[in-house]
Design an enzyme around this catalytic site. Structure first.
Site, PDB file in Angstrom:
ATOM      1  N   HIS A 341      -8.447   7.051  -2.554  1.00 16.55           N
ATOM      2  CA  HIS A 341      -7.752   5.761  -2.628  1.00 16.55           C
ATOM      3  C   HIS A 341      -6.863   5.748  -3.876  1.00 16.55           C
ATOM      4  O   HIS A 341      -7.329   5.998  -4.984  1.00 16.55           O
ATOM      5  CB  HIS A 341      -8.724   4.578  -2.640  1.00 16.55           C
ATOM      6  CG  HIS A 341      -7.991   3.282  -2.488  1.00 16.55           C
ATOM      7  ND1 HIS A 341      -7.666   2.745  -1.259  1.00 16.55           N
ATOM      8  CD2 HIS A 341      -7.442   2.460  -3.420  1.00 16.55           C
ATOM      9  CE1 HIS A 341      -6.960   1.640  -1.445  1.00 16.55           C
ATOM     10  NE2 HIS A 341      -6.819   1.440  -2.743  1.00 16.55           N
ATOM     11  N   ALA A 342      -5.589   5.449  -3.684  1.00 17.95           N
ATOM     12  CA  ALA A 342      -4.606   5.568  -4.769  1.00 17.95           C
ATOM     13  C   ALA A 342      -4.909   4.638  -5.937  1.00 17.95           C
ATOM     14  O   ALA A 342      -5.339   3.502  -5.741  1.00 17.95           O
ATOM     15  CB  ALA A 342      -3.210   5.262  -4.222  1.00 17.95           C
ATOM     16  N   GLU A 372       2.113   2.476  -7.528  1.00 15.48           N
ATOM     17  CA  GLU A 372       1.273   3.015  -8.608  1.00 15.48           C
ATOM     18  C   GLU A 372       2.064   3.174  -9.908  1.00 15.48           C
ATOM     19  O   GLU A 372       1.566   2.875 -10.997  1.00 15.48           O
ATOM     20  CB  GLU A 372       0.662   4.359  -8.199  1.00 15.48           C
ATOM     21  CG  GLU A 372      -0.288   4.285  -7.009  1.00 15.48           C
ATOM     22  CD  GLU A 372      -1.380   3.244  -7.162  1.00 15.48           C
ATOM     23  OE1 GLU A 372      -1.760   2.906  -8.301  1.00 15.48           O
ATOM     24  OE2 GLU A 372      -1.850   2.732  -6.130  1.00 15.48           O
ATOM     25  N   HIS A 375       2.172   0.144 -12.005  1.00 16.14           N
ATOM     26  CA  HIS A 375       1.017  -0.030 -12.900  1.00 16.14           C
ATOM     27  C   HIS A 375       1.229   0.763 -14.186  1.00 16.14           C
ATOM     28  O   HIS A 375       1.016   0.262 -15.293  1.00 16.14           O
ATOM     29  CB  HIS A 375      -0.261   0.479 -12.223  1.00 16.14           C
ATOM     30  CG  HIS A 375      -0.773  -0.382 -11.101  1.00 16.14           C
ATOM     31  ND1 HIS A 375      -1.040  -1.720 -11.253  1.00 16.14           N
ATOM     32  CD2 HIS A 375      -1.114  -0.083  -9.819  1.00 16.14           C
ATOM     33  CE1 HIS A 375      -1.515  -2.210 -10.098  1.00 16.14           C
ATOM     34  NE2 HIS A 375      -1.561  -1.226  -9.214  1.00 16.14           N
ATOM     35  N   HIS A 500     -12.066  -1.536  -1.405  1.00 14.40           N
ATOM     36  CA  HIS A 500     -12.275  -2.446  -2.538  1.00 14.40           C
ATOM     37  C   HIS A 500     -13.648  -3.119  -2.557  1.00 14.40           C
ATOM     38  O   HIS A 500     -14.033  -3.693  -3.562  1.00 14.40           O
ATOM     39  CB  HIS A 500     -11.162  -3.491  -2.570  1.00 14.40           C
ATOM     40  CG  HIS A 500      -9.801  -2.854  -2.714  1.00 14.40           C
ATOM     41  ND1 HIS A 500      -9.232  -2.094  -1.707  1.00 14.40           N
ATOM     42  CD2 HIS A 500      -8.923  -2.840  -3.734  1.00 14.40           C
ATOM     43  CE1 HIS A 500      -8.050  -1.642  -2.099  1.00 14.40           C
ATOM     44  NE2 HIS A 500      -7.833  -2.087  -3.323  1.00 14.40           N
TER      45      HIS A 500
HETATM   46  O1  X8Z Z   1      -5.352  -0.710  -3.292  1.00 17.47           O
HETATM   47  C1  X8Z Z   1      -4.144  -0.773  -3.293  1.00 17.47           C
HETATM   48  C2  X8Z Z   1      -3.332   0.162  -4.183  1.00 17.47           C
HETATM   49  C3  X8Z Z   1      -4.042   0.499  -5.435  1.00 17.47           C
HETATM   50  S1  X8Z Z   1      -4.113  -0.812  -6.557  1.00 17.47           S
HETATM   51  C4  X8Z Z   1      -3.068   1.442  -3.444  1.00 17.47           C
HETATM   52  N1  X8Z Z   1      -3.497  -1.625  -2.449  1.00 17.47           N
HETATM   53  C5  X8Z Z   1      -4.219  -2.493  -1.538  1.00 17.47           C
HETATM   54  C6  X8Z Z   1      -4.929  -1.702  -0.456  1.00 17.47           C
HETATM   55  O2  X8Z Z   1      -4.644  -0.510  -0.289  1.00 17.47           O
HETATM   56  O3  X8Z Z   1      -5.744  -2.280   0.256  1.00 17.47           O
HETATM   57  C7  X8Z Z   1      -2.052  -1.826  -2.361  1.00 17.47           C
HETATM   58  C8  X8Z Z   1      -1.861  -2.771  -1.226  1.00 17.47           C
HETATM   59  C9  X8Z Z   1      -3.180  -3.409  -0.957  1.00 17.47           C
HETATM   60 ZN    ZN Z   2      -2.290  -1.436  -7.325  1.00 17.78          ZN
END
Ligand code: X8Z
Ligand code: ZN
Length: 601
Positions: A341-342, A372, A375, A500
């Site tokens: 996950h990025a 990214e 950030h 998340h």
């Molecule tokens: O988690 C992220 C980023 C890292 S802060 C890749 N995002 C959310 C997701 O992937 O669920 C960006 C958009 C929403």
């Molecule tokens: Zn992010």
């Protein structure tokens, strides 16, 4: 370490006095000294914890989980103690700066640890384990072992509903094993939150926006009501196209949409099914497919990141440091388990910024790279602020920076400037372009909202562990208007299949970011003197915009977020009218297309 012990002793002496009967009010100078000590202590610990986390995230083993948990427990315990101690200065007349820092210390922890011995270690161990379980999750499909990355590729391109169902359900077999750990973590965090004087952990999370927590909850509902009619319009149109493609037995013309048909594992961005719903406009539509273009032009992950950096430097921001290129994880390593996950990292609060991705050469990751890097550029811009102020104006700002940049980077005008495409679609092809953007940006809104609506319910105790899954689907149905492809098993823990949740990363930030980024874009384009439609505007190369943008970035969280907002945009509120401005032609077009449909679910 020594310093910390000394401080703990002196704080006790200040509050309870030498004679130890009656509490004595501490002085403003003592409050200031307390803040300085907390900053120094947490700064030192955070570098240590960051490095341990980086090693675990880029090399998941028993040992790296142990190391991360140990460092994480130490900083969580220290930060929670500082938060508790900070309340001792509640009634003290301190300068505004010290007051803000005390407030940030009190509300800065997303998972506060209870003071019971061993609780911090237990929480950190569970946290590291959950994140690792998600990141190493696999399942079998047609005799092959699939990772999340493999499964996402299939879901993006498969148009076989039996296959998308199998993949959608297959990935969700990784999460039932997380439920007990998750419930325990919730309990511990709530105990920690109550020790700090909060009702529950959700109340802390809602306190991050320079307004009372209840007012923030209302604010999210207000924003949703601003954009909900547009989402409903998009939902209605997409459902009709899916119905035409798959027939009534797979996707009925009314009611919720089957969640696995939208090209994304969580149905949170729908851009991957653009081909299924592409507007049939005269004149050839969008005229390019960025997924294909990137491959055809020989882009590799490094070149994609270099291109992203190029946008930021065009605004006048400095290039990334050499160490970024040496230390980032840009490509998935083939010989070890990592967190794909990025994310973007700031290891030392100075120059050691990095991204960690398992980059694929496609349009989604082209945008994610800009996200990214946003950030990283924010982190570097606020590095000279005092430690407590090194953060986004709020966490939604942090998420919106790179997305704002990506709005320009996704315009045909920019793609042509950097030679990715030869021709920009003519002005009468705005609907296809807006549709492509809306599939990602508008479709995301209800998902962005519901993830933490679910967690707020879980933290408050309104939803118990045996109701976790049902409550999740109730929200998915209510806000996104989706239904699972089949009945969910009794042990399902589908929230755990979204990064998340096991990753313990708050999510309302993304909902906010999906509003802020359009406010930033509207303001930046105005500064640039742009007169055309908002969605066609690119601020590439505009140093004036870059300067004002940088002024906001440099503020970090030193001021309440409306001041940061004002610095860049002149506005002081969150305003979804910018979303409406950007998409106005599409909304009108959708309304026409939906004539005769029974919209809603
Ligand atoms: O988690 C992220 C980023 C890292 S802060 C890749 N995002 C959310 C997701 O992937 O669920 C960006 C958009 C929403
Ligand atoms: Zn992010």
């Amino acid at each position: 370490m020594k310093r910390l012990l000394l401080v703990a002793a002196s704080v006790a002496a200040i509050v309870f006095g030498a004679a130890a009967d009656k509490p004595v009010t501490p002085s403003p100078a003592e409050a200031k000294a307390f803040v300085a000590t907390a900053e120094a202590d947490l700064a030192k610990r955070s570098e240590y914890a960051n490095r341990a986390s980086w090693v675990r995230a880029t090399y998941i083993t028993e040992d790296t989980q142990w190391l991360e948990a140990k460092a994480g427990a130490e900083i969580a315990e220290a930060a929670t103690k500082f938060a508790r101690d900070a309340t001792r200065f509640d009634g003290v007349q301190v300068d505004p700066d010290t007051r803000r820092k005390l407030d940030l210390l009190k509300r800065g922890i997303s998972f506060p640890t209870p003071s019971t011995p061993g609780a911090a270690e237990e929480m950190a161990t569970i946290g590291s384990r959950l994140d690792s379980m998600y990141s190493t999750g696999k399942f079998t499909y047609k005799g092959k072992t699939l990772t999340l990355g493999d499964a996402e590729d299939i879901l993006a391109s498969s148009r076989d509903p039996a296959e998308t169902k199998a993949i959608y359900e297959g990935w969700r077999t990784v999460s039932p094993a997380m439920r007990t750990d998750y419930a325990r973590l919730v309990d511990l965090a709530n105990t920690g939150a109550r020790e700090l004087g909060y009702k529950d952990t959700g109340a802390i999370w809602r306190s991050w926006y320079d307004m009372p927590p209840d007012a923030f909850a209302k604010e999210t509902d207000r924003l949703w009501s601003q954009v909900q009619p547009f989402y409903k319009n998009l939902h209605c149109y997409v459902r009709a196209r899916l119905n035409e493609k798959y027939g009534d037995a797979v996707q009925p013309r009314t009611g919720p949409i089957r969640a696995d048909l939208l090209g994304n594992m969580w149905s949170q961005q729908w851009g991957n099914i653009y081909d299924v719903v592409a507007p049939q406009t005269k004149g050839g539509g969008l005229g390019y497919d960025l997924d294909k273009v990137l491959v055809a032009k020989g882009y590799d992950p490094i070149k994609m990141v270099k291109t992203g950096e190029g946008f930021y430097t065009s605004l006048g921001l400095a290039p990334l440091p050499q160490t970024f290129w040496e230390r980032s994880q840009i490509v998935k390593p083939r010989d070890r388990e990592v967190v794909c996950h990025a994310s973007a990292w700031d290891l030392d609060d100075k120059d050691d910024i990095r991204i960690k991705m398992c980059t694929k050469v496609n349009a989604e990751d082209f945008s994610t790279i800009h996200h990214e890097l946003g950030h990283n550029y924010y982190q570097r811009a606020y590095k000279d602020q005092p430690w407590i102020y090194r953060g986004g104006a709020n966490d939604g700002f942090h998420e919106a920076i790179g997305d704002f940049v990506a709005l320009s980077a996704n315009t045909p005008t920019y793609l042509k400037q950097i030679n990715l495409i030869e021709q920009t679609p003519s002005a009468d092809q705005d609907i296809p372009f807006l549709m492509r953007m809306a599939l990602d940006k508008i479709a995301f809104l209800p998902f962005g909202l519901l993830v933490d609506k679910w967690r707020w319910e879980v933290f408050s105790g309104q939803v118990k562990p045996d109701q976790y899954n049902q409550a999740w689907w109730d929200l998915v149905r209510q806000y996104q208007g989706l239904t699972p492809p089949g009945a969910r098993p009794a042990d399902a823990f589908d929230p755990g299949a979204k990064y998340h949740i096991p990753g313990n990363t708050p999510y309302m930030r993304y909902f906010l970011a999906h509003v802020y980024q359009f406010q930033f874009q509207r303001a930046a384009c105005k500064q640039a003197g742009w007169k055309g439609p908002l969605h066609r505007c690119s601020v590439y190369g505009n140093k004036e915009v870059g300067k004002r943008f940088d002024a906001m970035l440099q503020m970090g969280q030193s001021k309440p977020w409306p001041e940061a907002m004002r610095t860049f945009t002149g506005e002081t509120t969150t305003d979804a009218s910018a979303v409406a401005d950007y998409f106005a032609p599409l909304d009108a077009w959708l309304t026409k297309q939906n004539k005769g449909e029974k919209c809603g679910w």
